[in-house]
Design a protein around this motif. Structure first.
Motif, short mmCIF file in Angstrom:
data_model
loop_
_atom_site.label_atom_id
_atom_site.label_comp_id
_atom_site.label_asym_id
_atom_site.label_seq_id
_atom_site.Cartn_x
_atom_site.Cartn_y
_atom_site.Cartn_z
N ASN A 182 -21.74 15.70 13.05
CA ASN A 182 -20.84 14.61 12.92
C ASN A 182 -21.53 13.70 14.24
O ASN A 182 -22.14 13.74 15.23
CB ASN A 182 -19.57 14.98 13.75
CG ASN A 182 -18.49 13.70 13.85
OD1 ASN A 182 -18.52 12.52 13.12
ND2 ASN A 182 -17.71 13.77 14.86
N CYS A 233 -16.49 16.25 20.05
CA CYS A 233 -16.50 16.16 18.61
C CYS A 233 -15.22 16.22 18.16
O CYS A 233 -14.57 17.47 18.21
CB CYS A 233 -17.45 17.08 18.01
SG CYS A 233 -17.56 17.05 16.08
N CYS A 292 -23.08 15.17 17.21
CA CYS A 292 -22.62 16.69 17.38
C CYS A 292 -23.72 17.49 17.02
O CYS A 292 -24.10 17.47 16.05
CB CYS A 292 -21.27 16.77 16.89
SG CYS A 292 -20.81 18.62 17.01
N CYS A 309 -15.26 18.96 15.04
CA CYS A 309 -15.10 20.37 15.79
C CYS A 309 -13.91 20.68 16.06
O CYS A 309 -13.24 21.85 15.86
CB CYS A 309 -16.24 20.77 16.45
SG CYS A 309 -17.74 20.74 15.89
N HIS A 329 -23.46 20.69 16.72
CA HIS A 329 -22.98 21.87 16.13
C HIS A 329 -22.59 21.52 14.70
O HIS A 329 -23.10 22.23 13.70
CB HIS A 329 -21.51 22.35 16.62
CG HIS A 329 -20.98 23.24 16.03
ND1 HIS A 329 -21.51 24.74 15.93
CD2 HIS A 329 -19.84 23.52 15.18
CE1 HIS A 329 -20.66 25.47 15.31
NE2 HIS A 329 -19.76 24.59 14.58
N CYS A 330 -22.28 20.18 14.38
CA CYS A 330 -21.75 19.76 12.79
C CYS A 330 -22.71 18.76 12.54
O CYS A 330 -22.31 18.27 11.37
CB CYS A 330 -20.25 19.87 12.83
SG CYS A 330 -19.80 18.38 13.47
ZN LIG Z 1 -18.89 18.76 15.67
#
Ligand SMILES: [Zn+2]
Length: 117
Positions: free
Chosen positions: A106, A78, A101, A81, A103-104
């Motif tokens: 995206n 990503c 992603c 990130c 985590h975020c």
């Molecule tokens: Zn990310």
């Protein structure tokens, strides 16, 4: 208030108490705090250097993912990130040609041939 200013202010207050042991402790703690501040400055500088070195290993693409130079598997990470936290977070690639992603969140397209079919 900075560290030096804070120590100076406390030293003034401790001197007024005329407590020698307390003053000695303050001097010792001040030295430790200044050592820690110097170490922090050193580590920040080293961290910045390592991030710049790692940045040289990254390949950017039109879409918001990155790959690592020389990675035969071309694993996608990503770019959001990396840009915000300097963490390499692998994105989930879907058979549809898109990625996301975890985590975020995206997301985008990594393979337009798959995406358009
Ligand atoms: Zn990310």
């Amino acid at each position: 208030m900075g560290l030096y200013e804070g120590i100076k202010n406390i030293a003034k207050a401790v001197q007024q108490t005329e407590n020698v042991d307390l003053y000695k402790q303050l001097i010792e703690l001040s030295a430790q705090a200044l050592d820690m501040e110097n170490e922090l400055t050193h580590l920040r500088s080293e961290n910045e250097k390592l991030i710049k070195e790692k940045e040289n290993c990254i390949e950017r693409h039109d879409e918001l993912y990155i790959t690592l130079k020389g990675d035969a598997d071309k694993t996608l990470y990503c770019s959001h990130c990396w840009d915000h936290e300097h963490h390499l977070v692998q994105v989930k690639c879907y058979d549809s040609g898109s990625f996301k992603c975890a985590h975020c969140a995206n997301n985008g397209v990594y393979d337009y041939a798959k995406w358009n079919s």
